[in-house]
Design a protein around this motif. Structure first.
Motif, mmCIF file in Angstrom:
data_model
loop_
_atom_site.group_PDB
_atom_site.id
_atom_site.type_symbol
_atom_site.label_atom_id
_atom_site.label_comp_id
_atom_site.label_asym_id
_atom_site.label_seq_id
_atom_site.Cartn_x
_atom_site.Cartn_y
_atom_site.Cartn_z
ATOM 1 N N ASP A 10 55.293 33.737 25.791
ATOM 2 C CA ASP A 10 54.344 34.405 26.685
ATOM 3 C C ASP A 10 54.009 33.488 27.854
ATOM 4 O OD1 ASP A 10 52.583 36.189 27.722
ATOM 5 O OD2 ASP A 10 50.962 35.696 26.338
ATOM 6 N N GLN A 11 54.782 33.490 28.893
ATOM 7 C CA GLN A 11 54.561 32.637 30.064
ATOM 8 C C GLN A 11 54.448 33.518 31.306
ATOM 9 O OE1 GLN A 11 57.651 29.695 30.172
ATOM 10 N NE2 GLN A 11 56.988 28.750 28.268
ATOM 11 N N ARG A 12 53.453 34.382 31.324
ATOM 12 C CA ARG A 12 53.300 35.330 32.424
ATOM 13 C C ARG A 12 52.541 34.747 33.607
ATOM 14 N NH1 ARG A 12 50.534 39.995 29.201
ATOM 15 N NH2 ARG A 12 49.520 38.134 28.410
ATOM 16 N N GLY A 13 51.846 33.645 33.480
ATOM 17 C CA GLY A 13 51.092 33.053 34.582
ATOM 18 C C GLY A 13 49.677 33.577 34.707
ATOM 19 N N ALA A 14 49.170 34.236 33.675
ATOM 20 C CA ALA A 14 47.813 34.771 33.734
ATOM 21 C C ALA A 14 46.780 33.651 33.846
ATOM 22 C CB ALA A 14 47.536 35.625 32.508
ATOM 23 N N ALA A 15 47.021 32.542 33.182
ATOM 24 C CA ALA A 15 46.074 31.424 33.245
ATOM 25 C C ALA A 15 46.006 30.843 34.653
ATOM 26 C CB ALA A 15 46.465 30.348 32.250
ATOM 27 N N ALA A 16 47.119 30.810 35.352
ATOM 28 C CA ALA A 16 47.127 30.295 36.720
ATOM 29 C C ALA A 16 46.297 31.193 37.636
ATOM 30 C CB ALA A 16 48.548 30.166 37.231
ATOM 31 N N LEU A 17 46.390 32.487 37.469
ATOM 32 C CA LEU A 17 45.603 33.423 38.266
ATOM 33 C C LEU A 17 44.115 33.298 37.935
ATOM 34 C CD1 LEU A 17 45.636 35.673 40.335
ATOM 35 C CD2 LEU A 17 45.860 37.295 38.448
ATOM 36 N N GLU A 18 43.803 33.172 36.659
ATOM 37 C CA GLU A 18 42.409 32.997 36.262
ATOM 38 C C GLU A 18 41.841 31.697 36.806
ATOM 39 O OE1 GLU A 18 42.526 33.212 32.049
ATOM 40 O OE2 GLU A 18 42.879 35.371 32.014
ATOM 41 N N MET A 19 42.639 30.654 36.834
ATOM 42 C CA MET A 19 42.176 29.366 37.360
ATOM 43 C C MET A 19 41.832 29.476 38.836
ATOM 44 S SD MET A 19 41.361 26.426 36.657
ATOM 45 C CE MET A 19 40.850 25.067 37.644
ATOM 46 N N LEU A 20 42.581 30.235 39.593
ATOM 47 C CA LEU A 20 42.286 30.442 41.007
ATOM 48 C C LEU A 20 40.942 31.137 41.183
ATOM 49 C CD1 LEU A 20 43.244 30.305 43.944
ATOM 50 C CD2 LEU A 20 44.312 32.531 43.591
#
Length: 147
Positions: A10-20
């Motif tokens: 599961d490496q969709r990048g949701a955490a990166a978007l939430e961090m922004l």
């Protein structure tokens, strides 16, 4: 499927978007207003220190004749630490009237003021509420008894 493999898959990048989103909230919503308040606080504290330093200077070199103190006043500095000293007066008695030949009663005080200008970025509507011509400019008054 084991837990570890499911996390790796599961490496969709949701955490990166939430961090922004979290960074924008913290930066703009909390840190910039806090920086405005801190900068204004430092300016006010610096101005009070300048007023007190000027008060110490005049405390230890009072005018020789309080009824004629114009020459003494002209020898004093016009600014301290970058803050202009305004409205310097020598006042007498408890009525705080200017000292003169007819009014030389004790106690005697010095009164003066300075102007502080702040430049907030985010909280301009909250901080800039003075009654001066420039709403971000504040007048601080100071007085000290010398006799």
């Amino acid at each position: 499927m084991s837990r570890r493999i499911s996390f790796i898959a599961d490496q969709r990048g949701a955490a990166a978007l939430e961090m922004l989103v979290v960074f924008l909230f913290l930066g703009v919503g909390l840190l910039l207003p806090l920086a405005d308040v801190a900068a204004a606080g430092f300016r006010f504290v610096s101005a009070w220190e300048a007023l007190r330093a000027f008060g110490q200077k005049i405390q230890y070199s009072p005018p020789p004749d309080i009824t004629d103190w114009a020459a003494w006043k002209s020898a004093l500095p016009t600014s301290v630490s970058g803050y202009p000293i305004n409205n310097l007066q020598v006042v007498c008695s408890d009525t705080m009237a200017a000292c003169s030949a007819g009014n030389s009663a004790s106690p005697k005080h010095y009164t003066y003021s300075t102007t502080v200008t702040v430049a907030p970025i985010v909280l301009r509507a909250v901080i800039c509420r003075s009654g001066n011509g420039n709403p971000c400019s504040f007048t601080l008054s100071y007085g000290e008894r010398f006799q």
